[in-house]
Design an enzyme around this catalytic site. Structure first.
Site, short mmCIF file in Angstrom:
data_model
loop_
_atom_site.label_atom_id
_atom_site.label_comp_id
_atom_site.label_asym_id
_atom_site.label_seq_id
_atom_site.Cartn_x
_atom_site.Cartn_y
_atom_site.Cartn_z
CB SER A 196 -0.94 0.00 1.21
OG SER A 196 -1.78 -1.12 1.20
CG HIS A 243 -2.53 3.91 3.25
ND1 HIS A 243 -3.89 3.66 3.36
CD2 HIS A 243 -1.97 2.69 3.00
CE1 HIS A 243 -4.13 2.39 3.19
NE2 HIS A 243 -2.97 1.77 2.99
#
Length: 297
Positions: A196, A243
């Site tokens: 991610s 993230h």
């Protein structure tokens, strides 16, 4: 021959029908998409004009056109690195299914005590490789599915625009920055894994590239906003630190790649990559020092 107009007024790339673009070659004025753009002294040119020597998209005596980021345009598959990265992620996923112990060996752990071996393990104990191996590790099908779709969709336009080496640096450094921020902020014995951080880095780079090409940024902003919403809603089960770290790192690196003046492009590219790498390493060193003090205590 002029290209068919899309309903929104944009033209289709003359080399890739169906791919909408608002950019035209400064020599022949044919519409060209990001995959076909070759940076020139003024605007962009198509590969044919550069190859025929009718433009100024490369230095005198140069035989190969350049990408928007200044990399030499390579022959062959323009998405080769993206496919290799997807293949590596899938290979590690299958290996982890076959040998479940790999998950504990490769995932990002700050500090944990293994009661079976009576030893400490994790990044704080010198296992720095976990910062990278965790970027290629997934456990659930939905997790690797979402990440690989994001890698393909975002990486497709970025790889030919940046060039293979610069694109790979963007991916790896964004993922490393995400791992470093996760290591800094998450609980030391809380495991983390997934691509991610690297994918969010590509998202940040896409926003920078869209702004650089003067495209409408609203679709990219909407994509980022949607992913931020999902991250907030599922923050207890998602490593939001990865993230955030990946997104910021990707935007910084991409600005260094395509945002500066052409004559200072190389120093900015190296500088942006070095900045992200140095910030990640300092973060890891500081966090490891803090956790080492806790271990001694």
């Amino acid at each position: 021959m002029d290209q068919e107009q899309a309903p929104n007024g944009l033209s289709s790339c003359y080399r890739h029908p169906g791919v909408e673009t608002g950019i035209r070659c400064t020599r022949c004025e044919r519409p060209i998409c990001p995959d076909c753009m070759v940076s020139a002294s003024v605007g962009f040119q198509c590969p044919e004009c550069v190859r025929n020597g009718s433009g100024t998209g490369h230095a005198p005596g140069a035989s190969r056109p350049r990408t928007l980021a200044g990399a030499a345009v390579t022959a062959g598959d323009p998405h080769l690195v993206t496919k290799i990265l997807i293949g590596l992620n899938l290979a590690v996923f299958v290996a982890a299914l076959a040998v479940p112990a790999l998950v504990e060996d490769l995932m990002l752990i700050g500090r944990a005590f293994d009661f079976q071996t009576a030893q400490w393990l994790g990044v704080a104990d010198g296992e720095w490789y976990r910062l990278v191996t965790s970027m290629f590790l997934h456990q659930e099908v939905w997790h690797i599915g979402f990440n690989m779709i994001g890698l393909w969709v975002l990486g497709g336009p970025l790889e030919p625009a940046f060039g293979r080496v610069r694109y790979l640096a963007l991916y790896l450094l964004s993922g490393l920055a995400g791992s470093a921020l996760t290591y800094l902020l998450a609980a030391p014995n809380s495991g983390s894994l997934g691509a991610s951080g690297a994918v969010w880095g590509l998202m940040g780079a896409t926003f920078v590239l869209v702004r650089r090409l003067k495209y409408d940024p609203r679709p990219v902003v909407g994509l980022i906003a949607l992913n931020v919403l999902i991250t907030v809603v599922f923050r207890d089960t998602i490593a939001w630190q990865a993230h955030l770290g990946g997104l910021v790192a990707g935007a910084i690196i991409a600005y260094g790649m395509v945002g500066g003046p052409r004559e200072r492009r190389a120093p900015m590219q190296w500088g942006a990559c070095a900045l992200v790498l140095a910030a990640s390493l300092v973060t890891v060193v500081v966090r490891s020092s803090d956790l080492s003090v806790l271990m001694l205590g």
